[in-house]
Design an enzyme around this catalytic site. Structure first.
Site, PDB file in Angstrom:
ATOM      1  N   ASP A 290      27.454  21.156 -15.864  1.00  0.00           N
ATOM      2  CA  ASP A 290      26.298  21.893 -16.074  1.00  0.00           C
ATOM      3  C   ASP A 290      24.979  21.566 -15.342  1.00  0.00           C
ATOM      4  O   ASP A 290      24.857  20.495 -15.062  1.00  0.00           O
ATOM      5  CB  ASP A 290      25.984  21.617 -17.731  1.00  0.00           C
ATOM      6  CG  ASP A 290      25.215  22.935 -18.229  1.00  0.00           C
ATOM      7  OD1 ASP A 290      25.139  23.936 -17.523  1.00  0.00           O
ATOM      8  OD2 ASP A 290      24.721  22.788 -19.347  1.00  0.00           O
ATOM      9  N   GLY A 291      24.238  22.558 -15.343  1.00  0.00           N
ATOM     10  CA  GLY A 291      22.854  22.328 -14.623  1.00  0.00           C
ATOM     11  C   GLY A 291      22.710  22.861 -13.151  1.00  0.00           C
ATOM     12  O   GLY A 291      21.662  22.559 -12.845  1.00  0.00           O
TER      13      GLY A 291
ATOM     14  N   ASN B  99      31.290  32.506 -20.386  1.00  0.00           N
ATOM     15  CA  ASN B  99      30.265  32.712 -19.104  1.00  0.00           C
ATOM     16  C   ASN B  99      30.341  34.243 -18.705  1.00  0.00           C
ATOM     17  O   ASN B  99      29.576  34.541 -17.760  1.00  0.00           O
ATOM     18  CB  ASN B  99      30.781  31.585 -17.892  1.00  0.00           C
ATOM     19  CG  ASN B  99      30.308  30.263 -18.401  1.00  0.00           C
ATOM     20  OD1 ASN B  99      30.889  29.631 -17.949  1.00  0.00           O
ATOM     21  ND2 ASN B  99      29.192  30.045 -18.972  1.00  0.00           N
ATOM     22  N   TRP B 100      31.369  34.967 -19.262  1.00  0.00           N
ATOM     23  CA  TRP B 100      31.214  36.514 -18.790  1.00  0.00           C
ATOM     24  C   TRP B 100      30.057  37.234 -19.163  1.00  0.00           C
ATOM     25  O   TRP B 100      29.494  38.487 -18.837  1.00  0.00           O
ATOM     26  CB  TRP B 100      32.529  37.257 -19.569  1.00  0.00           C
ATOM     27  CG  TRP B 100      33.552  36.561 -18.838  1.00  0.00           C
ATOM     28  CD1 TRP B 100      34.637  35.864 -19.705  1.00  0.00           C
ATOM     29  CD2 TRP B 100      34.307  36.773 -17.774  1.00  0.00           C
ATOM     30  NE1 TRP B 100      35.643  35.551 -18.785  1.00  0.00           N
ATOM     31  CE2 TRP B 100      35.672  36.215 -17.436  1.00  0.00           C
ATOM     32  CE3 TRP B 100      34.229  37.694 -16.444  1.00  0.00           C
ATOM     33  CZ2 TRP B 100      36.637  36.237 -16.666  1.00  0.00           C
ATOM     34  CZ3 TRP B 100      35.046  37.727 -15.263  1.00  0.00           C
ATOM     35  CH2 TRP B 100      36.126  36.856 -15.429  1.00  0.00           C
TER      36      TRP B 100
ATOM     37  N   ARG C  74      20.564  30.927  -7.955  1.00  0.00           N
ATOM     38  CA  ARG C  74      21.451  30.303  -8.879  1.00  0.00           C
ATOM     39  C   ARG C  74      22.694  29.832  -8.049  1.00  0.00           C
ATOM     40  O   ARG C  74      23.419  28.796  -8.085  1.00  0.00           O
ATOM     41  CB  ARG C  74      21.785  30.970 -10.110  1.00  0.00           C
ATOM     42  CG  ARG C  74      20.477  30.989 -10.859  1.00  0.00           C
ATOM     43  CD  ARG C  74      20.697  31.810 -12.329  1.00  0.00           C
ATOM     44  NE  ARG C  74      21.960  31.212 -12.976  1.00  0.00           N
ATOM     45  CZ  ARG C  74      21.654  30.220 -13.869  1.00  0.00           C
ATOM     46  NH1 ARG C  74      20.443  29.647 -14.209  1.00  0.00           N
ATOM     47  NH2 ARG C  74      22.622  29.789 -14.564  1.00  0.00           N
TER      48      ARG C  74
ATOM     49  N   TRP D 222      18.981  23.215 -11.386  1.00  0.00           N
ATOM     50  CA  TRP D 222      19.017  22.416 -10.103  1.00  0.00           C
ATOM     51  C   TRP D 222      18.414  23.396  -9.182  1.00  0.00           C
ATOM     52  O   TRP D 222      17.414  23.165  -8.185  1.00  0.00           O
ATOM     53  CB  TRP D 222      20.362  22.141  -9.516  1.00  0.00           C
ATOM     54  CG  TRP D 222      20.180  21.026  -8.544  1.00  0.00           C
ATOM     55  CD1 TRP D 222      20.267  19.790  -8.275  1.00  0.00           C
ATOM     56  CD2 TRP D 222      20.632  21.676  -7.192  1.00  0.00           C
ATOM     57  NE1 TRP D 222      20.390  19.420  -6.886  1.00  0.00           N
ATOM     58  CE2 TRP D 222      20.443  20.566  -6.131  1.00  0.00           C
ATOM     59  CE3 TRP D 222      20.737  22.994  -6.506  1.00  0.00           C
ATOM     60  CZ2 TRP D 222      20.836  20.610  -4.693  1.00  0.00           C
ATOM     61  CZ3 TRP D 222      20.924  23.107  -5.273  1.00  0.00           C
ATOM     62  CH2 TRP D 222      20.917  22.009  -4.242  1.00  0.00           C
TER      63      TRP D 222
ATOM     64  N   SER E 113      29.957  23.254 -26.160  1.00  0.00           N
ATOM     65  CA  SER E 113      30.328  24.507 -25.649  1.00  0.00           C
ATOM     66  C   SER E 113      31.769  24.932 -25.360  1.00  0.00           C
ATOM     67  O   SER E 113      32.135  25.452 -24.228  1.00  0.00           O
ATOM     68  CB  SER E 113      29.532  24.656 -24.220  1.00  0.00           C
ATOM     69  OG  SER E 113      28.225  24.387 -24.265  1.00  0.00           O
TER      70      SER E 113
ATOM     71  N   SER F 185      33.651  29.321 -18.437  1.00  0.00           N
ATOM     72  CA  SER F 185      34.041  29.231 -19.993  1.00  0.00           C
ATOM     73  C   SER F 185      34.380  30.782 -20.243  1.00  0.00           C
ATOM     74  O   SER F 185      33.848  31.727 -19.459  1.00  0.00           O
ATOM     75  CB  SER F 185      32.731  28.728 -20.835  1.00  0.00           C
ATOM     76  OG  SER F 185      31.910  29.706 -20.908  1.00  0.00           O
TER      77      SER F 185
ATOM     78  N   HIS G 284      25.298  26.669  -7.573  1.00  0.00           N
ATOM     79  CA  HIS G 284      26.982  26.654  -7.875  1.00  0.00           C
ATOM     80  C   HIS G 284      27.733  25.792  -6.909  1.00  0.00           C
ATOM     81  O   HIS G 284      28.609  24.922  -6.900  1.00  0.00           O
ATOM     82  CB  HIS G 284      27.423  27.994  -8.261  1.00  0.00           C
ATOM     83  CG  HIS G 284      26.848  28.339  -9.490  1.00  0.00           C
ATOM     84  ND1 HIS G 284      26.871  27.623 -10.608  1.00  0.00           N
ATOM     85  CD2 HIS G 284      26.353  29.616  -9.805  1.00  0.00           C
ATOM     86  CE1 HIS G 284      26.188  28.238 -11.604  1.00  0.00           C
ATOM     87  NE2 HIS G 284      25.970  29.648 -11.149  1.00  0.00           N
TER      88      HIS G 284
HETATM   89  C1  IPE Z   1      29.404  25.225 -20.186  1.00  0.00           C
HETATM   90  O1  IPE Z   1      28.057  25.389 -19.546  1.00  0.00           O
HETATM   91  C2  IPE Z   1      30.359  25.928 -19.222  1.00  0.00           C
HETATM   92  C3  IPE Z   1      30.576  25.185 -17.983  1.00  0.00           C
HETATM   93  C4  IPE Z   1      30.073  24.333 -17.651  1.00  0.00           C
HETATM   94  C5  IPE Z   1      31.687  26.035 -17.271  1.00  0.00           C
HETATM   95  P1  IPE Z   1      27.202  26.599 -20.255  1.00  0.00           P
HETATM   96  O2  IPE Z   1      25.737  26.505 -19.379  1.00  0.00           O
HETATM   97  O3  IPE Z   1      27.756  27.911 -20.199  1.00  0.00           O
HETATM   98  O4  IPE Z   1      26.973  26.209 -21.713  1.00  0.00           O
HETATM   99  P2  IPE Z   1      25.848  26.691 -22.705  1.00  0.00           P
HETATM  100  O5  IPE Z   1      25.720  27.994 -22.601  1.00  0.00           O
HETATM  101  O6  IPE Z   1      24.338  25.987 -22.415  1.00  0.00           O
HETATM  102  O7  IPE Z   1      26.403  26.055 -23.979  1.00  0.00           O
HETATM  103  C1  IPE Z   2      27.082  25.437 -14.772  1.00  0.00           C
HETATM  104  O1  IPE Z   2      25.537  25.542 -14.360  1.00  0.00           O
HETATM  105  C2  IPE Z   2      28.065  26.157 -14.176  1.00  0.00           C
HETATM  106  C3  IPE Z   2      28.655  27.060 -15.017  1.00  0.00           C
HETATM  107  C4  IPE Z   2      28.465  27.314 -16.242  1.00  0.00           C
HETATM  108  C5  IPE Z   2      29.411  28.042 -14.217  1.00  0.00           C
HETATM  109  P1  IPE Z   2      24.781  26.422 -15.049  1.00  0.00           P
HETATM  110  O2  IPE Z   2      24.893  27.701 -14.462  1.00  0.00           O
HETATM  111  O3  IPE Z   2      25.115  26.889 -16.430  1.00  0.00           O
HETATM  112  O4  IPE Z   2      23.435  25.850 -14.678  1.00  0.00           O
HETATM  113  P2  IPE Z   2      22.308  25.955 -15.979  1.00  0.00           P
HETATM  114  O5  IPE Z   2      22.625  25.496 -17.467  1.00  0.00           O
HETATM  115  O6  IPE Z   2      21.570  27.477 -16.084  1.00  0.00           O
HETATM  116  O7  IPE Z   2      21.288  25.073 -15.337  1.00  0.00           O
HETATM  117 MG    MG Z   3      24.303  25.679 -18.300  1.00  0.00          MG
END
Ligand code: IPE
Ligand code: IPE
Ligand code: MG
Length: 237
Positions: free
Chosen positions: A18-19, A66-67, A31, A23, A193, A63, A35
């Site tokens: 995550d993050g 994530n859709w 974004r 970043w 999550s 996840s 990734h």
């Molecule tokens: C969890 O991260 C899923 C993955 C890292 C693939 P999210 O960024 O989707 O989680 P939430 O929405 O902050 O809980």
């Molecule tokens: C994790 O990073 C990657 C996925 C969930 C696919 P994020 O895209 O959730 O990054 P933040 O949480 O918005 O920083």
């Molecule tokens: Mg995230």
């Protein structure tokens, strides 16, 4: 840093990558750049974990929730996954076995084909197993398992009172491997999550504020060292 005890390694480590978005935002980048950087971190950490002697690593890549993201971001993530899966030698070296867990029915034919290819291409590798969780959700996984179990009950192959924890464990995606010993979540969020719900009943957690693209091998080592200082009681004394 003190030394990692090779005799007390977690067998199965899960990472919630995550993050990436934060970043990128900090750097005024799209974004998708986050990734991409995150995918690079996964390669580095996989190699490091394998050399350390970790047997199983599960990385949460996408996840079932994530859709909900904007279409452009979902597309960018799917494109990146496709590239990542095609990059067979880079990703797995000669060592890593790659398997994908999650509901593949919602993934494109193209991605499904690359998943079949990479699983076949890496299946006899001698090293660690990397499970990529793609369109994975812990609740979806439990639904999938209960459906399979119910099919066998309705065929008369199992009776409802013979269902045990072990029988449910045998239907989940990670049935061949031990429950997750350690879950690492960077980026400052303190939640699961929907990751490995069934398998995390007794796992240890390690959280950090570092965004995933900045996560280094030293951070992984730090998580393992902290894990080795935990006292896992499993309800005992
Ligand atoms: C969890 O991260 C899923 C993955 C890292 C693939 P999210 O960024 O989707 O989680 P939430 O929405 O902050 O809980
Ligand atoms: C994790 O990073 C990657 C996925 C969930 C696919 P994020 O895209 O959730 O990054 P933040 O949480 O918005 O920083
Ligand atoms: Mg995230």
């Amino acid at each position: 840093m003190s030394h990692i005890d090779k005799d007390n390694l977690p067998r199965h480590v899960g990472i919630i990558m995550d993050g990436n978005g934060r970043w990128a935002k900090k750097r005024n980048l799209p974004r998708s750049a986050g990734h991409r950087a995150g995918a690079q971190t996964l390669k580095t950490i996989t190699e490091f974990a394998g050399n350390l002697g970790i047997r199983y690593l599960t990385a949460y890549a996408f996840s079932t929730e994530n859709w909900k993201r904007p279409k452009e971001e979902v597309n960018a993530l799917m494109d990146l996954l496709l590239k990542y899966l095609r990059d067979k030698d880079q990703l797995a070296g000669k060592d890593v076995v790659i398997k994908v867990i999650g509901d593949r029915s919602k993934l494109s034919d193209e991605i499904n084909k690359e998943i079949d290819n990479i699983e076949e291409y890496t299946k006899d590798n001698p090293g660690m197993v990397l499970f990529l969780a793609i369109n994975y959700g812990g609740r979806q996984e439990i639904v999938h398992s209960v459906r399979k179990l119910a099919e066998n009950v309705s065929k008369g192959e199992i009776s409802p009172d013979s269902i045990t924890e072990d029988s449910i464990s045998s239907y989940i995606y990670t049935s061949e491997i031990p429950d997750v010993d350690l879950i690492i979540r960077p980026s400052g969020e303190l939640r699961l999550s929907n990751f490995l719900l069934w398998q995390s009943a007794y796992s240890e957690f390690w959280f950090s504020d570092i965004n995933w693209p900045d996560f280094k091998t030293d951070d992984f080592a730090h998580a393992i060292l902290d894990y080795q200082n935990r006292n896992r009681r499993f309800g005992g004394i």
